[in-house]
Write an enzyme that holds these catalytic residues in place. Sequence first.
Site, PDB file in Angstrom:
ATOM      1  N   LYS A 186      38.421  25.466  43.350  1.00  0.00           N
ATOM      2  CA  LYS A 186      39.082  26.689  43.712  1.00  0.00           C
ATOM      3  C   LYS A 186      38.076  27.324  44.975  1.00  0.00           C
ATOM      4  CE  LYS A 186      37.646  30.680  42.864  1.00  0.00           C
ATOM      5  NZ  LYS A 186      36.950  31.398  43.249  1.00  0.00           N
ATOM      6  N   THR A 197      29.597  29.600  45.450  1.00  0.00           N
ATOM      7  CA  THR A 197      30.762  30.477  45.537  1.00  0.00           C
ATOM      8  C   THR A 197      31.868  29.649  45.507  1.00  0.00           C
ATOM      9  OG1 THR A 197      30.510  30.424  47.898  1.00  0.00           O
ATOM     10  CG2 THR A 197      29.599  32.017  46.660  1.00  0.00           C
ATOM     11  N   GLU A 286      40.142  32.300  52.763  1.00  0.00           N
ATOM     12  CA  GLU A 286      40.873  33.335  53.158  1.00  0.00           C
ATOM     13  C   GLU A 286      41.395  33.673  54.460  1.00  0.00           C
ATOM     14  OE1 GLU A 286      38.013  36.038  51.255  1.00  0.00           O
ATOM     15  OE2 GLU A 286      38.741  35.527  49.202  1.00  0.00           O
ATOM     16  N   ASN A 408      39.814  40.982  52.330  1.00  0.00           N
ATOM     17  CA  ASN A 408      38.858  41.359  51.816  1.00  0.00           C
ATOM     18  C   ASN A 408      38.405  42.813  51.909  1.00  0.00           C
ATOM     19  OD1 ASN A 408      37.394  38.788  50.758  1.00  0.00           O
ATOM     20  ND2 ASN A 408      37.881  38.193  52.723  1.00  0.00           N
ATOM     21  N   THR A 413      41.071  46.364  44.705  1.00  0.00           N
ATOM     22  CA  THR A 413      42.372  47.014  44.470  1.00  0.00           C
ATOM     23  C   THR A 413      43.449  46.635  43.965  1.00  0.00           C
ATOM     24  OG1 THR A 413      42.678  47.062  46.836  1.00  0.00           O
ATOM     25  CG2 THR A 413      41.586  48.802  45.892  1.00  0.00           C
TER      26      THR A 413
END
Lengths: 413, 413
Positions: A186, A197, A286, A408, A413
């Site tokens: 992942k 990471t 991302e 990011n 949230t």
Amino acid sequence: MGEVDRAISLFEGGVTSPLGFLAGAARAAIRESPPDKLDLGLLYSLEPCAAAALFTVNRVRAAPLLISERHLADGRARAVIVNSGCANASTGERGLGDAEEMARLAAEKLSLAPQEVVVSSTGVIGWFLPMDRIRSALAGLRPSRAGGLDFARAIMTTDTVPKSIAASLSYGPPRAGRYLVGGCAKGSGMIHPQVATMLAFLTTDAPVQPDFLRESLRRAADASFNMMTIDGDTSPNDMVLALANGAACGPGDESIGPGHRAAPLFQAALTQVCTHLARELARDGEGASKLIEVRVEGAADEADARRAARAVAGSLLVKAAIYGCDPNWGRILTAAGYSGAQVREQACQLYVQEVRVFAKGLPEPFDEATLREALASREVNIRLDLGLGPGAATAWGCDLTEDYVRINASYTT
Amino acid sequence: MGEVDRAISLFEGGVTSPLGFLAGAARAAIRESPPDKLDLGLLYSLEPCAAAALFTVNRVRAAPLLISERHLADGRARAVIVNSGCANASTGERGLGDAEEMARLAAEKLSLAPQEVVVSSTGVIGWFLPMDRIRSALAGLRPSRAGGLDFARAIMTTDTVPKSIAASLSYGPPRAGRYLVGGCAKGSGMIHPQVATMLAFLTTDAPVQPDFLRESLRRAADASFNMMTIDGDTSPNDMVLALANGAACGPGDESIGPGHRAAPLFQAALTQVCTHLARELARDGEGASKLIEVRVEGAADEADARRAARAVAGSLLVKAAIYGCDPNWGRILTAAGYSGAQVREQACQLYVQEVRVFAKGLPEPFDEATLREALASREVNIRLDLGLGPGAATAWGCDLTEDYVRINASYTT
């Protein structure tokens, strides 16, 4: 390596492709996410395994890493419990206790000792794990041969697709020996060289000596995960783990170690699996819309080639230009220039999508419209020949898009 | 430093605030830009100057740098010619010839020797300068005492505002001595520690010994430009130049050198001017909506404090979170963790907008809504106490926005 690589074939598969591995996943609702998001995974070997791991180089290290490192000290393990959504990092004593409890829960379920269980977490830093929900989700989890893909799904955070692959390696006379290697990983932000990471789990049914497994894993990661960069950040959590259970061991087969005739094949298969996963991680960085492959040749030595390739793949300006299909090749040379590698402009040749744009200190004329069109591809190839020596290396990255920023700017949230 | 700093005051001004400096700008239409965009600047001292410069650390070095370095070898200079729009980098022999011609043209205009002229360029890499247009624009350029701001405008590329400032320093009994320091700078992407990829021009009417000027400039830059990061990229072009012409020298005044009573004052004034410019550069980083100031205290030593502060200010994940007003403090700790600085979570305390969010290994409860609101400010303050030693440092950066990506996806177009 030509002959070795021909004896290896990659196929659609994953951590349960090798014999004797079961996996599964469940939903513990660790953070708010769609109701079908799996976030707890379990991987289990029916046989004892040699185990090796690489951990983050970040000085801030998450609780599951500290526990797993302890459990792996003897080079053995049999199971992995992993969750996404919460990193269990920066959580002090309570976090350590939670990670230990995860190992204990998995061990009880599988009738193992807690020391045989590796623990892994990924997600938001500074949150405590919801241990009650993990406990009940784990109770309903059923590992199986078919569960490899669910396991790969459970470890995803902002990844958009699961990454999973397997390889078979045949050695000796036809059908004399056949082992399988499987893996999943992942990303997809916070990815950078040094295996910081990301999570990757690798399995094999080959019999492998623990020391040789560790060394093979280090080499495979150096050529793959350590040459991949998304955003230059590294996380406190992440690890690459390899488990070798020897389940495909025939009668009289010896464990693979240095000098074993299958050793080069095993190394190559592990490297191919890791490289495939690294490329998929970069492609799914991302917000990424493109995979960028940077090949540096002609460097003074391999270390220089690695430095230059990673600097180019990691340059925000290069990444943004490629997103915009902008053949702004000066940024590529510039990144090589600050990489720390030896660079002499007069000796450089630079190719973008195999179009030569710079040679021996001077821009090469090229048709800008055509190159712009070529840059609209989903894969962009950059090749920089430094013209100084024999060093070569390949790095992978992705373009920088507005979506990276959007994702990011609001992760918690 | 308290008393020293009280003897210094910053005021609205620039490179022509100190006595004896003239500047001006013109439009050479070096690249397509609005018709009022100035892109050629000239700075000139009526008196000979001590001169010192810091150049990019990139191994790829643009033609104007190579020429300027040669012209500055004797520690003297009297004029600067600078253009924006084209970096004259990666342009081979022709680029060197063009940079030499720029020096010659400025020297002819000002009746100087070419060796007294510093040449500087910023803009797109790999383009040749339009020397005919530069020649005719220079012919119409009239340097004056009032031209400092135009000069600051002419060096802008993607900057949205010119950056310019001046400081006065008084020493000895009242009115015994008063010198001025002025400066201007441009960013705004490709900015990173080591003075790579920005231009700053500093002037003073103090009499300063060349060696002392060089040393003072290095110290000032270490505390300012070298602690600023926008995107981690460095350019082949950029430089910080200081010119000291001694025009405010009173009868019997000695040149400032080590041990001179005005030496600490001069150092402090130069540092204040550079720090002001560095903050303004960070604030105006490409696409930036916020200035981020990162203070690291309690580091094992100053080098560690600098490392940690720069890593936090440079982390894409931190920058994106701050853009999104997201109090995701785990990313801050994480960045310190991979900075190379010594970090022990148990010893850390972390403050965001002066709200303590982490202490001694554990998250601190805080009101998320209030902190989110505080993060909506145009200036965000991060303070990390590593709790290990006396090292402290401050770094500046900016948030990462969708606009950064948009700007850099199409810079050459």
